[in-house]
Design an enzyme around this catalytic site. Sequence first.
Site, short mmCIF file in Angstrom:
data_model
loop_
_atom_site.label_atom_id
_atom_site.label_comp_id
_atom_site.label_asym_id
_atom_site.label_seq_id
_atom_site.Cartn_x
_atom_site.Cartn_y
_atom_site.Cartn_z
N HIS A 117 -10.97 -2.78 3.57
CA HIS A 117 -11.08 -2.92 5.37
C HIS A 117 -12.06 -1.44 5.47
O HIS A 117 -11.71 -0.34 6.82
CB HIS A 117 -9.56 -2.49 5.44
CG HIS A 117 -9.57 -1.22 4.45
ND1 HIS A 117 -8.99 -1.28 3.40
CD2 HIS A 117 -8.16 0.05 5.12
CE1 HIS A 117 -8.28 -0.27 2.99
NE2 HIS A 117 -7.86 0.83 4.05
N ASP A 118 -12.91 -0.87 4.36
CA ASP A 118 -13.23 0.57 4.04
C ASP A 118 -15.11 0.33 4.24
O ASP A 118 -15.46 1.28 5.19
CB ASP A 118 -12.86 1.81 3.99
CG ASP A 118 -11.29 2.18 3.46
OD1 ASP A 118 -11.35 2.38 4.96
OD2 ASP A 118 -10.40 2.59 2.84
N ASP A 120 1.13 -1.23 0.26
CA ASP A 120 0.01 -0.42 0.11
C ASP A 120 0.73 1.44 -0.28
O ASP A 120 1.74 0.88 0.82
CB ASP A 120 -0.71 0.09 1.40
CG ASP A 120 -2.46 0.35 0.77
OD1 ASP A 120 -2.71 1.85 0.91
OD2 ASP A 120 -3.74 0.09 1.22
C1 GLC Z 1 -8.37 5.55 2.34
C2 GLC Z 1 -8.01 3.96 3.12
C3 GLC Z 1 -8.47 4.54 4.63
C4 GLC Z 1 -7.84 5.24 4.99
C5 GLC Z 1 -7.79 6.69 3.93
C6 GLC Z 1 -6.78 7.31 4.60
O1 GLC Z 1 -9.20 5.62 1.84
O2 GLC Z 1 -8.24 2.88 2.58
O3 GLC Z 1 -8.11 3.73 5.46
O4 GLC Z 1 -8.51 5.58 6.15
O5 GLC Z 1 -7.06 6.35 2.45
O6 GLC Z 1 -5.35 6.61 4.38
#
Ligand code: GLC
Length: 538
Positions: free
Chosen positions: A324-325, A100
């Site tokens: 995960h969101d 990531d």
């Molecule tokens: C992306 C990620 C999320 C995170 C956000 C800020 O949407 O998937 O989990 O909180 O970015 O980095």
Amino acid sequence: MSEQLSWWQKGIIYQIYPRSYQDTNSDGIGDLPGITRRLDYLQKLNIDAIWLSPIYPSPMHDFGYDVADYTGIHPMFGSMADFDCLLNEVHAHGLKLILDLVPNHTSDEHRWFVESRSSRDNPKRDWYIWRDPAPDGGPPNNWTSFFGGPAWTFDEPTGQYYLHQFVTQQPELNYRHPDVLPAILDVMRFWFDKGVDGFRIDVVWLMWKDEQLRDEPPNPDWQGGDPHGKLRHIYTQNLPGVHDLIRRMRALTDQYEDRVLVGEIYLPFDQLVQYYGSGDEVHLPYNFHLIDLPWKALVIKAAIEKYESLLPGDAWPNWVLGNHDRTRIATRVGPEQARVALMLLLTLRGTPTTYYGEEIGMENVAIPPEFIQDPPAVNQPEVADIVGRDPVRTPMQWDATPNAGFTPADITPWLPLAPDCQSRNVAAQEADPASELNLYRALTALRRAEPALHAGQIETIDPGTGAGSILAYRRAADGADTFLIVLNLGQAPCRLDLHHIAPAARIELSTAMDRRGEVDLSDLAIGPDEGVILRLGA
Ligand code: GLC
Ligand code: CA
């Protein structure tokens, strides 16, 4: 055809949220050696690549998406030696590893921001987005954070506000400064040189902001729910300047062999497909439409057709059920229909991504208020149920021991295990031939074996009158068997007349895993929450 495709086209991506996969040092938090330990399991899922949510040093205000050092490993997850071991083992298992990359913002503890904040004339001051207060002393404009409140925080010592669209501790980098992108390209080089196979780029469509920092207009379509939706984000999202940044990231990536860039982008199809560029931006702009659309056959059929019609040139499609969101698919559509969703994901044209636990039908886990950790939920208790992401990040359910094999029985896991983890887990499903896990393996094995499924064309089919809950499509590749996929997205049984496609076909796999063999297509019975893959022959 199939031979000319890259691994990221033919293959399946599996997302791991490292905190929740496997703990090996009994601190209740997953770690890199835990992932290494589970590689045999991953290999037997017939997936091709693993994407890891961030594993870098971080104060964890946003659970690792606040990165304090882009080229290190958080000690909680292990050491760089543990990472090197994981990468080696991943490759030895014939898999790929995607990391990531979080370029939009750093942690406020990153040395770049520590310098930037130290004084107005520090050389790194403009690596971040600083502005004077408005005349009334308030924030420079009306922009809001995804996680509640204004997108600006005042820094007393230097008398200015800095921009952050997530938590206060995630200051946003300023890509108008010429040195910022090169610094991120160096980060990419570091991991590519180690042999990492690609990056998923976090919030890539947010990286470029309006230079004049104009106020965003109200969103007339906002109907309550997430307060961030109150504004139309026309000055913080999807600005044209972002494409130039992505092209430069891609140019670097293309200096390495066979690597991939996946972009996190929540946009309608017509704008989403612009992120392919002319084959010079991201390889896979994430297509999250299955997450957001109503689970209706006609709606999904229309989405497949629209997406396919808008894909430019030889752009490669992709589909996602969860991450995960976002709410887990089994919670959104129900446990029985989740099996149909797996069949859909794994038979559509384009790269599928599976979020860990989807293969065993894991559901959202209700988190008691005192255990809520995710910042949007902590900051906005009144909408915690809508915006909180802890429920989709609970530990992987491996077996029927007290903490489901994630961490030892006497340790408290960082988030509670699902209430059904004693029955819904990998060990139990391995023993049950009709389990979600065995369905998943059968689907991935078939997809891998059949060129039509991993490389072929797709054509949606009208299932006929009275079949409103049926989604059907054909997958075909030259010189290979053609398949017909028929999915019942509803709970009523159906009888279909599909003899115009072929007189008969062979059921190769059903979601219930109880049907196989020849069927008459003039009277095909489909049960509630059932999907079937039919082999039509060459
Ligand atoms: C992306 C990620 C999320 C995170 C956000 C800020 O949407 O998937 O989990 O909180 O970015 O980095
Ligand atoms: Ca651990």
